[in-house]
Design an enzyme around this catalytic site. Structure first.
Site, PDB file in Angstrom:
ATOM      1  N   SER A  52      -8.057 -11.163 -13.720  1.00  0.00           N
ATOM      2  CA  SER A  52      -8.563 -10.073 -12.884  1.00  0.00           C
ATOM      3  C   SER A  52      -7.449  -9.154 -12.404  1.00  0.00           C
ATOM      4  O   SER A  52      -7.629  -7.933 -12.338  1.00  0.00           O
ATOM      5  CB  SER A  52      -9.317 -10.649 -11.681  1.00  0.00           C
ATOM      6  OG  SER A  52     -10.398 -11.451 -12.095  1.00  0.00           O
TER       7      SER A  52
ATOM      8  N   HIS B  91      -6.472  -9.054  -7.084  1.00  0.00           N
ATOM      9  CA  HIS B  91      -7.031  -7.757  -7.458  1.00  0.00           C
ATOM     10  C   HIS B  91      -6.206  -6.623  -6.866  1.00  0.00           C
ATOM     11  O   HIS B  91      -5.852  -5.664  -7.558  1.00  0.00           O
ATOM     12  CB  HIS B  91      -8.473  -7.641  -6.966  1.00  0.00           C
ATOM     13  CG  HIS B  91      -9.392  -8.649  -7.558  1.00  0.00           C
ATOM     14  ND1 HIS B  91     -10.685  -8.832  -7.104  1.00  0.00           N
ATOM     15  CD2 HIS B  91      -9.223  -9.549  -8.558  1.00  0.00           C
ATOM     16  CE1 HIS B  91     -11.270  -9.777  -7.811  1.00  0.00           C
ATOM     17  NE2 HIS B  91     -10.397 -10.243  -8.691  1.00  0.00           N
TER      18      HIS B  91
END
Length: 433
Positions: free
Chosen positions: A240, A292
């Site tokens: 991610s 993230h």
């Protein structure tokens, strides 16, 4: 650019010059007609007349065959102009289009690593009961152990998952890289790989495998680094951070190449909405939003370094055919592009260096930022962010620590260099998870 016409100095015949704009930024000036060219004369005069060629101003066209000859001349000129325009359109390619192969390779590597992880996990033998036992040793852990249909935490640890204690105290900094190739389950890897295909292939087509490969790996490292600085009680895996790096790179690419885009404001707003939605999902429990955020910030800065495009005028000038007249553009890039390139590179080097030093010292940044925890999980009436307290029984002989989790009965033996309470707590949490 539009069409621009100009006339030469007054002579018996006018020379017309046109700017053909078959591509945006094509500033090349092509002569439309300069008297009777050899090709035109050959097409319009079956029997060449040398005296007309020597004068070079077309007097014979005005006093020779009359209107029929002028019609033939005009048709020949139109054909030549159309051929020149077609050639210009075929030859002028502002930016090279790459054949994407690296992103599909990354997707394949991630799936191969997941298959190897499930093979080593071997749930029926190592930790029954399991789900989908008809898969044999590829059966999944129970939904209570892993709701994403995947391996156990212990198997992920063996494969290289990010665990801060091993990075800091066992000098396994390589886990900051290996964790981005691991996934916690089937749902996890499918979501990430579909995103990588849709985002990564387009970027590789535009900028090539070298730039996108570096952007992906370095952004993934940045996401792992930020995750390790804030989340030190759980393991972390997934691509991610690298994916958010590609989103950040798309945003900075749009900013630094702002002048070449049409409908730029709509494109900017659309991209920002997509980024906000994806970051908002990160405030849910069990989602590592710090990875993230770290990946996005890394990719945003790297975009100013790797995804910079030259000016259209410079590209047009470089691709102009020999002998054509073009607008002179001395600089390959604009001044603001150079400034963003330098500033981004400095921030990246300083940020990564400071982050690594802070991590290897064993610092938990949550101790210096009480509100930062809400960036990864926002507590509501429907869920809580803090995990239940884990309890372990421990006995220590010298540097050897024996731990037994009361909740699941698992035991582990660890070697400690010092009696660090926070380290023992992390080991207990990992054992109980």
């Amino acid at each position: 650019m539009g069409r621009r016409e100009s006339s030469s100095s007054p002579t018996t015949d006018q020379i017309e010059i046109k700017v053909h704009s078959s591509r945006r930024g094509d500033n090349s000036v092509h002569p439309d007609s300069v008297g009777p060219t050899p090709s035109t004369t050959a097409s319009s005069q079956p029997q060449p007349q040398p005296q007309r060629h020597r004068h070079g101003h077309g007097h014979g066209h005005r006093h020779g065959h009359g209107q029929r000859q002028r019609q033939r001349q005009n048709r020949g000129t139109a054909v030549a102009a159309a051929a020149a325009t077609t050639t210009s359109r075929e030859e002028f390619r502002p930016f090279r289009r790459w054949v994407p192969w690296l992103v599909p390779t990354f997707v394949g590597i991630n799936f191969v690593v997941f298959v190897i992880t499930m093979y080593l996990n071997n749930c029926p033998e190592n930790s029954p009961p399991c789900i989908a036992t008809f898969f044999g040793r590829f059966a999944f852990q129970t939904l209570k152990d892993n709701p994403l249909l995947g391996p156990s935490s212990n198997t992920l640890m063996k494969m290289g998952a990010l665990e801060v204690d091993k990075v800091v105290h066992e000098h396994q900094a390589w886990r900051l890289f290996t964790c981005i190739w691991l996934h916690a389950g089937v749902f996890h890897i499918l979501a990430n790989m579909l995103s990588l295909i849709f985002i990564g292939i387009r970027l590789e087509q535009e900028f090539g495998f070298v730039r996108i490969g570096l952007l992906y790996v370095i952004s993934g490292f940045g996401g792992s680094l930020m995750s390790a600085l804030f989340i030190q009680s759980r393991i972390s895996v997934g691509a991610s951070g690298a994916l958010f790096g590609l989103l950040g790179g798309m945003l900075s690419e749009l900013i630094t190449n702002w002048t070449i885009y049409a409908n730029k404001l709509a494109a900017l707003l659309t991209l920002i909405v997509i980024i906000i939605i994806n970051l908002a999902v990160g405030i849910l429990p069990h989602v590592d939003n710090f990875a993230h955020i770290g990946g996005f910030l890394s990719g945003f800065l790297l975009g100013f370094v790797f995804l910079i495009r030259p000016q259209f005028g410079w590209v047009s000038q470089k691709n102009s055919p020999p002998g054509s007249i073009s607008t002179t553009v001395k600089s390959k890039h604009k001044t603001y592009q150079y400034i963003l390139w330098v500033l981004s590179l400095i921030i990246l080097v300083v940020g990564y260096t400071a982050g690594l030093i802070t991590l290897l010292r064993g610092t938990n940044l949550n101790d210096y930022c009480s509100w930062c925890q809400y960036m990864s999980c926002l507590p509501t009436s429907r869920w809580k962010c803090k995990a239940d307290k884990m309890y372990c029984e421990s006995t220590q002989i010298g540097n050897q620590l024996n731990l037994t989790c009361i909740g699941n009965g698992r035991s582990g033996v660890y070697l400690l260099s010092d009696n660090n309470a926070s380290q023992v707590e992390r080991l207990c949490t990992r054992l109980c998870n």
